[in-house]
Design a protein around this motif. Structure first.
Motif, PDB file in Angstrom:
ATOM      1  N   GLY A   1       0.660  -1.326   0.076  1.00 26.72           N
ATOM      2  CA  GLY A   1      -0.161  -0.020   0.065  1.00 26.72           C
ATOM      3  C   GLY A   1       0.798   1.378  -0.023  1.00 26.72           C
ATOM      4  N   TYR A   2       2.162   1.335   0.005  1.00 24.91           N
ATOM      5  CA  TYR A   2       2.820   2.563  -0.143  1.00 24.91           C
ATOM      6  C   TYR A   2       3.325   2.942  -1.505  1.00 24.91           C
ATOM      7  N   ASP A   3       3.036   4.101  -1.828  1.00 20.16           N
ATOM      8  CA  ASP A   3       3.146   4.334  -3.353  1.00 20.16           C
ATOM      9  C   ASP A   3       4.822   4.217  -3.886  1.00 20.16           C
ATOM     10  N   THR A   4       5.743   4.688  -2.556  1.00 16.71           N
ATOM     11  CA  THR A   4       6.909   4.832  -2.948  1.00 16.71           C
ATOM     12  C   THR A   4       7.549   4.363  -1.697  1.00 16.71           C
TER      13      THR A   4
ATOM     14  N   LYS B   1       7.431   4.319   2.692  1.00 17.09           N
ATOM     15  CA  LYS B   1       7.486   3.081   3.616  1.00 17.09           C
ATOM     16  C   LYS B   1       8.592   3.362   4.589  1.00 17.09           C
ATOM     17  N   VAL B   2       9.552   4.063   4.107  1.00 16.31           N
ATOM     18  CA  VAL B   2      10.613   4.391   4.918  1.00 16.31           C
ATOM     19  C   VAL B   2      10.231   5.554   6.049  1.00 16.31           C
ATOM     20  N   ALA B   3       9.485   6.429   5.582  1.00 12.25           N
ATOM     21  CA  ALA B   3       8.826   7.445   6.386  1.00 12.25           C
ATOM     22  C   ALA B   3       8.040   6.790   7.681  1.00 12.25           C
ATOM     23  N   ASN B   4       7.460   5.783   7.254  1.00 13.79           N
ATOM     24  CA  ASN B   4       6.466   5.302   8.083  1.00 13.79           C
ATOM     25  C   ASN B   4       7.289   4.402   9.018  1.00 13.79           C
TER      26      ASN B   4
ATOM     27  N   GLU C   1      13.694  -4.535   8.747  1.00 11.58           N
ATOM     28  CA  GLU C   1      13.092  -3.354   8.587  1.00 11.58           C
ATOM     29  C   GLU C   1      14.402  -2.675   8.848  1.00 11.58           C
ATOM     30  N   GLN C   2      15.229  -2.725   9.581  1.00 12.05           N
ATOM     31  CA  GLN C   2      16.287  -1.838   9.801  1.00 12.05           C
ATOM     32  C   GLN C   2      17.222  -1.828   8.612  1.00 12.05           C
ATOM     33  N   VAL C   3      17.371  -3.262   8.233  1.00 15.00           N
ATOM     34  CA  VAL C   3      18.296  -3.249   6.718  1.00 15.00           C
ATOM     35  C   VAL C   3      17.710  -2.666   5.684  1.00 15.00           C
ATOM     36  N   TYR C   4      16.335  -2.645   5.469  1.00 11.42           N
ATOM     37  CA  TYR C   4      15.796  -2.219   4.256  1.00 11.42           C
ATOM     38  C   TYR C   4      15.727  -0.492   4.520  1.00 11.42           C
ATOM     39  N   PHE C   5      15.599  -0.056   5.764  1.00 10.24           N
ATOM     40  CA  PHE C   5      15.695   1.465   6.173  1.00 10.24           C
ATOM     41  C   PHE C   5      17.150   1.953   5.508  1.00 10.24           C
ATOM     42  N   ASN C   6      18.151   1.315   6.306  1.00  9.09           N
ATOM     43  CA  ASN C   6      19.259   1.550   5.981  1.00  9.09           C
ATOM     44  C   ASN C   6      19.877   1.789   4.376  1.00  9.09           C
ATOM     45  N   ASN C   7      19.646   0.468   3.713  1.00  9.17           N
ATOM     46  CA  ASN C   7      19.749   0.546   2.336  1.00  9.17           C
ATOM     47  C   ASN C   7      18.993   1.678   1.634  1.00  9.17           C
ATOM     48  N   HIS C   8      18.016   2.097   1.970  1.00  8.49           N
ATOM     49  CA  HIS C   8      17.236   3.123   1.219  1.00  8.49           C
ATOM     50  C   HIS C   8      18.011   4.352   1.519  1.00  8.49           C
ATOM     51  N   LEU C   9      18.390   4.423   2.700  1.00  8.03           N
ATOM     52  CA  LEU C   9      19.139   6.034   3.267  1.00  8.03           C
ATOM     53  C   LEU C   9      20.252   6.020   2.409  1.00  8.03           C
ATOM     54  N   GLU C  10      21.060   4.873   1.990  1.00  5.40           N
ATOM     55  CA  GLU C  10      22.132   5.026   1.289  1.00  5.40           C
ATOM     56  C   GLU C  10      21.864   5.717   0.021  1.00  5.40           C
TER      57      GLU C  10
END
Lengths: 93, 197
Positions: A16-19, A23-26, A40-49
Motif C-alpha cells: 500500500g505504499y506508493d513509494t 514506506k521508510v517514512a513510516n 526493517e532496519q536493513v531495508y531502512f539503511n539501504n534506502h538511506l544510502e
C-alpha cells in the motif's frame, strides 16, 4: 500519437505504499526508538544510502529525540516526599 | 520466604518490600507527574496518591514484574480521574509569551549578539533545555505524555501501550503526531534564533 508505457513503470510497490520513501517514512520512529525488526532496519539503511531526503529526515528526527532526552532538565524530587510517603504507608493498615 | 505472597506477610515485611521495590521509581515518577501537571504541589499530591493506591493493591503485585510501568499506569489514571473530577486544566505556560520574550531579547540586546553563538556554553545548553520544556508544555497532554514516556523514560512501545491502555498502533501514531507538533514549535524557535533548519 500513441505512447506505450509498460506495466513495470506503472507498478505501485507492495503493502500500500506508493513509494519506498513513504514506506521508510513510516518506519522512521520505530527505527529511532529501537523498535524496528532486523529486516526493517536493513531495508531502512539501504534506502538511506540512496536517498538524501530520507537521510535528512532521519537526521532531523534523531536530533529531535536527542533534544528531549539530552536537554530536558529533570526536576529534583523534594526531600520530604519519600518521608511523607513512608509515614502515610505506616499509618495504613 | 521469597515465595511468600503479600497476603501472608506481616505489615513490617510488606512495608519493607514495598519500599525496596517501589520507592526507587520515585524520581522518574515525580518527574512524570511534574511534566503532566506542570505544578510542583500537584505533582507532589499525585505521586503520594499513586503510592498509596499502589500500597493498597500491593498484595496483587507480583515480584519481578515491571514496577515502574505499573506505577506510571496508576499515576496516569489518577491524573486523568483527578483532573476530570476537579474539571480543572493543567496550568499552561503561554508559549507565545516565552517566544515573545526571546524575540524581544534578540531585538533589544544588540550589544550582546555574539554571546549565544557558542553552543558549548552552559547557558546555551540551559536555554535549549528551557525552550524544549516550553515547547513540550504547550503540547496537548496526550502528546506530551508519549514523548516523555518514550524519549525521557525510555519505555518500549509495548510498555507504553500497557501504561496508557491503548493499542501499540495508537502509541505509534500518537508518538508520530506528537513529534511533528513538537518539531513545528521548535522550528519556529530555531528560526527566531537565526538557525535555518
Amino acid at each position: 500519437m500513441e505512447t506505450r508505457i509498460t506495466d513495470e513503470y506503472q507498478r505501485v510497490s507492495e503493502e500500500g505504499y506508493d513509494t519506498e520513501c513513504e514506506k521508510v517514512a513510516n518506519m522512521l520512529d520505530m527505527v529511532i526508538d529501537g523498535e524496528a525488526s532486523t529486516e526493517e532496519q536493513v531495508y531502512f539503511n539501504n534506502h538511506l544510502e540512496k536517498c538524501v531526503s530520507c537521510f535528512e529526515s532521519h537526521q532531523k528526527q534523531k536530533l529531535l529525540k536527542g533534544l528531549v532526552s539530552g536537554h530536558l532538565k529533570r526536576v529534583i524530587v523534594p526531600e520530604s516526599l519519600a518521608l511523607s510517603i513512608k509515614a502515610k504507608i505506616q499509618e495504613t493498615l | 520466604m521469597s515465595e511468600q505472597t503479600g497476603k501472608q506477610m506481616s505489615k513490617e515485611e510488606k512495608d519493607a518490600r514495598f519500599e525496596a521495590e517501589l520507592l526507587p521509581v520515585l524520581d522518574p515518577l515525580y518527574n512524570f507527574a511534574y511534566r503532566l501537571t506542570l505544578d510542583e504541589d500537584d505533582a507532589n499530591d499525585l505521586v503520594q496518591e499513586t503510592y498509596l493506591k499502589a500500597y493498597r493493591f500491593f498484595d496483587y503485585f507480583e515480584q519481578g514484574t515491571n514496577a515502574k510501568a505499573w506505577l506510571f499506569r496508576i499515576l496516569k489514571n489518577s491524573f486523568i480521574n483527578e483532573f476530570r473530577k476537579k474539571s480543572k486544566q493543567p496550568a499552561k505556560v503561554d508559549y507565545s509569551e516565552v517566544e515573545g520574550y526571546y524575540n524581544s531579547e534578540d531585538v533589544e540586546g544588540e550589544s550582546g549578539v555574539a554571546s549565544t553563538t557558542d553552543m558549548r556554553t552552559e547557558s546555551v545548553q540551559d536555554l535549549i533545555g528551557d525552550e524544549v520544556a516550553s515547547a513540550l508544555n504547550t503540547l496537548p497532554v496526550d502528546f506530551r505524555t508519549v514523548i516523555i514516556l518514550c524519549d525521557l523514560e525510555g519505555f518500549t512501545y509495548e510498555e507504553m501501550a500497557k501504561i496508557l491502555d491503548i493499542p501499540i498502533g495508537t502509541v505509534r501514531s500518537r508518538l508520530h503526531r506528537a513529534r511533528n507538533s513538537l518539531k513545528e514549535k521548535l522550528e519556529k524557535y530555531a528560526k527566531s534564533m537565526g538557525y535555518n533548519s
